[in-house]
Design a protein around this motif. Sequence first.
Motif, mmCIF file in Angstrom:
data_model
loop_
_atom_site.group_PDB
_atom_site.id
_atom_site.type_symbol
_atom_site.label_atom_id
_atom_site.label_comp_id
_atom_site.label_asym_id
_atom_site.label_seq_id
_atom_site.Cartn_x
_atom_site.Cartn_y
_atom_site.Cartn_z
ATOM 1 N N UNK A 1 -2.859 -2.714 -0.297
ATOM 2 C CA UNK A 1 -1.600 -2.659 0.433
ATOM 3 C C UNK A 1 -0.751 -1.533 -0.161
ATOM 4 N N UNK A 2 0.377 -1.287 0.467
ATOM 5 C CA UNK A 2 1.174 -0.122 0.100
ATOM 6 C C UNK A 2 2.626 -0.540 -0.109
ATOM 7 N N UNK A 3 3.219 0.064 -1.111
ATOM 8 C CA UNK A 3 4.612 -0.211 -1.414
ATOM 9 C C UNK A 3 5.468 0.845 -0.731
ATOM 10 N N UNK A 4 6.436 0.389 0.055
ATOM 11 C CA UNK A 4 7.299 1.285 0.815
ATOM 12 C C UNK A 4 8.761 1.090 0.419
ATOM 13 N N UNK A 5 9.500 2.185 0.431
ATOM 14 C CA UNK A 5 10.960 2.095 0.425
ATOM 15 C C UNK A 5 11.390 2.157 1.883
ATOM 16 N N UNK A 6 12.133 1.141 2.327
ATOM 17 C CA UNK A 6 12.513 1.024 3.730
ATOM 18 C C UNK A 6 14.027 1.179 3.842
ATOM 19 N N UNK A 7 14.459 2.011 4.775
ATOM 20 C CA UNK A 7 15.875 2.338 4.938
ATOM 21 C C UNK A 7 16.371 1.880 6.310
ATOM 22 N N UNK A 8 17.616 1.458 6.408
ATOM 23 C CA UNK A 8 18.130 0.998 7.711
ATOM 24 C C UNK A 8 18.250 2.105 8.744
ATOM 25 N N UNK A 9 18.408 3.357 8.304
ATOM 26 C CA UNK A 9 18.616 4.446 9.255
ATOM 27 C C UNK A 9 18.047 5.738 8.675
ATOM 28 N N UNK A 10 17.051 6.311 9.350
ATOM 29 C CA UNK A 10 16.422 7.534 8.857
ATOM 30 C C UNK A 10 17.363 8.731 8.900
ATOM 31 N N UNK A 11 18.380 8.667 9.772
ATOM 32 C CA UNK A 11 19.277 9.807 9.927
ATOM 33 C C UNK A 11 20.212 9.962 8.742
ATOM 34 N N UNK B 1 22.750 8.661 -3.529
ATOM 35 C CA UNK B 1 22.537 7.684 -4.605
ATOM 36 C C UNK B 1 21.286 6.849 -4.343
ATOM 37 N N UNK B 2 21.005 6.567 -3.061
ATOM 38 C CA UNK B 2 19.803 5.813 -2.710
ATOM 39 C C UNK B 2 18.565 6.680 -2.947
ATOM 40 N N UNK B 3 18.628 7.935 -2.516
ATOM 41 C CA UNK B 3 17.501 8.849 -2.727
ATOM 42 C C UNK B 3 17.159 8.970 -4.213
ATOM 43 N N UNK B 4 18.182 9.114 -5.044
ATOM 44 C CA UNK B 4 17.939 9.310 -6.478
ATOM 45 C C UNK B 4 17.363 8.054 -7.125
ATOM 46 N N UNK B 5 17.822 6.879 -6.696
ATOM 47 C CA UNK B 5 17.272 5.647 -7.256
ATOM 48 C C UNK B 5 15.823 5.466 -6.818
ATOM 49 N N UNK B 6 15.522 5.733 -5.570
ATOM 50 C CA UNK B 6 14.144 5.599 -5.080
ATOM 51 C C UNK B 6 13.231 6.596 -5.776
ATOM 52 N N UNK B 7 13.709 7.815 -6.007
ATOM 53 C CA UNK B 7 12.911 8.809 -6.726
ATOM 54 C C UNK B 7 12.594 8.339 -8.138
ATOM 55 N N UNK C 1 20.983 -1.279 1.589
ATOM 56 C CA UNK C 1 20.830 0.179 1.596
ATOM 57 C C UNK C 1 19.370 0.600 1.549
ATOM 58 N N UNK C 2 18.556 -0.144 0.813
ATOM 59 C CA UNK C 2 17.124 0.155 0.734
ATOM 60 C C UNK C 2 16.393 -1.108 0.287
ATOM 61 N N UNK C 3 15.231 -1.345 0.885
ATOM 62 C CA UNK C 3 14.393 -2.480 0.505
ATOM 63 C C UNK C 3 13.022 -1.950 0.098
ATOM 64 N N UNK C 4 12.490 -2.482 -0.987
ATOM 65 C CA UNK C 4 11.138 -2.148 -1.410
ATOM 66 C C UNK C 4 10.232 -3.250 -0.856
ATOM 67 N N UNK C 5 9.278 -2.846 -0.014
ATOM 68 C CA UNK C 5 8.430 -3.827 0.663
ATOM 69 C C UNK C 5 6.955 -3.502 0.466
ATOM 70 N N UNK C 6 6.165 -4.576 0.402
ATOM 71 C CA UNK C 6 4.722 -4.468 0.225
ATOM 72 C C UNK C 6 4.045 -4.897 1.518
ATOM 73 N N UNK C 7 3.253 -4.003 2.119
ATOM 74 C CA UNK C 7 2.589 -4.344 3.378
ATOM 75 C C UNK C 7 1.406 -3.419 3.593
ATOM 76 N N UNK C 8 0.598 -3.749 4.619
ATOM 77 C CA UNK C 8 -0.562 -2.934 4.928
ATOM 78 C C UNK C 8 -0.188 -1.679 5.704
ATOM 79 N N UNK C 9 0.986 -1.683 6.324
ATOM 80 C CA UNK C 9 1.433 -0.518 7.088
ATOM 81 C C UNK C 9 2.953 -0.491 7.077
ATOM 82 N N UNK C 10 3.557 0.665 7.288
ATOM 83 C CA UNK C 10 5.021 0.749 7.260
ATOM 84 C C UNK C 10 5.643 -0.006 8.429
#
Length: 303
Positions: free
Chosen positions: A265-275, A280-286, A140-149
């Motif tokens: 580097x930057x920590x990103x929350x990555x989602x399978x589908x932006x649409x 529940x995912x939004x609230x956990x990421x927040x 549902x969501x992955x937290x990833x560390x990288x130089x760019x999204x």
Amino acid sequence: MQNKLNAIQTFIRVAEAGSFSAAARQNGMKQSAVSQQIAALEEALGVVLLHRTTRKMTLTEQGQHYLQQVRQLLSAMEELEQQLRPESQPLHGKLYMQLPSGIGQRLMPHLIAFQQAHPALRLNIALEDRLSDLIGEGVDVAIRLSESPPATLAARSLTTVETVLVASPEWIARNGTPQTPSDLQHHPHIRFSGVSPDAPLQLVSATTRVSVPVESAFRSNNSDALMQALEAGLGIGGLQTLIGADALASGRLVRVLPDWRLPDRYLYAVFPDARFIPDKVRKLVTLLTQELVRLQGTGQGET
């Protein structure tokens, strides 16, 4: 329509369980009923979703594609229904999150607290540093560390992660303190195994950037293993301040060349589908974003 939805849900359970018998047990059904539902779904779609033998079951190429799409569709339906309910309706259902191991360990108390606050949720937390196939694995969501999204997935920036050079006090006592970046060529280095062994170390200061060839004494794909190697005095290495603040504050590790650091580097929350991002995912990421900001502000962090 209801029969088709039931068949789709059964197909997902079979794919996830790996067999008809396991899916039947999980669903409280007879194995023959599971087989009938899958056969009816395949007939309605006009494709073969599963290869069956007496010993195993595998998804066809069409089955893999269908699985990825219907997972998202069913999640979207569940989210829509939840939005129509009163605000007091509790968060519920499955939530699969992947995090880098070191950062995940530091955030684990907050993940557990989120589960306790929403007991109808079923969290599945994977602590691993590999890059998973979010869609194929149902993340549902992955937290990833990288130089760019990531270029092909929806991503939300969470925080900047600073990485500094460190070593143990014992190592410094034995080998002395490097005075310039070029001195690092003469000392063993601790590095993430995802970096090429021949890649030079990139360092930045307030005004410039340099590349320094270094020799790796210890490599690992796990941040906790790298920090243990640093604390054991195996050499010099980069340490994310978000993870290593406790080790620095306690003196178990000390900074080397404090005017220099690795590129941020930057920590990103990555989602399978932006649409479609479930509430529940939004609230956990927040929640995690707020905690990361607090950790960065107080210097209480992780590797």
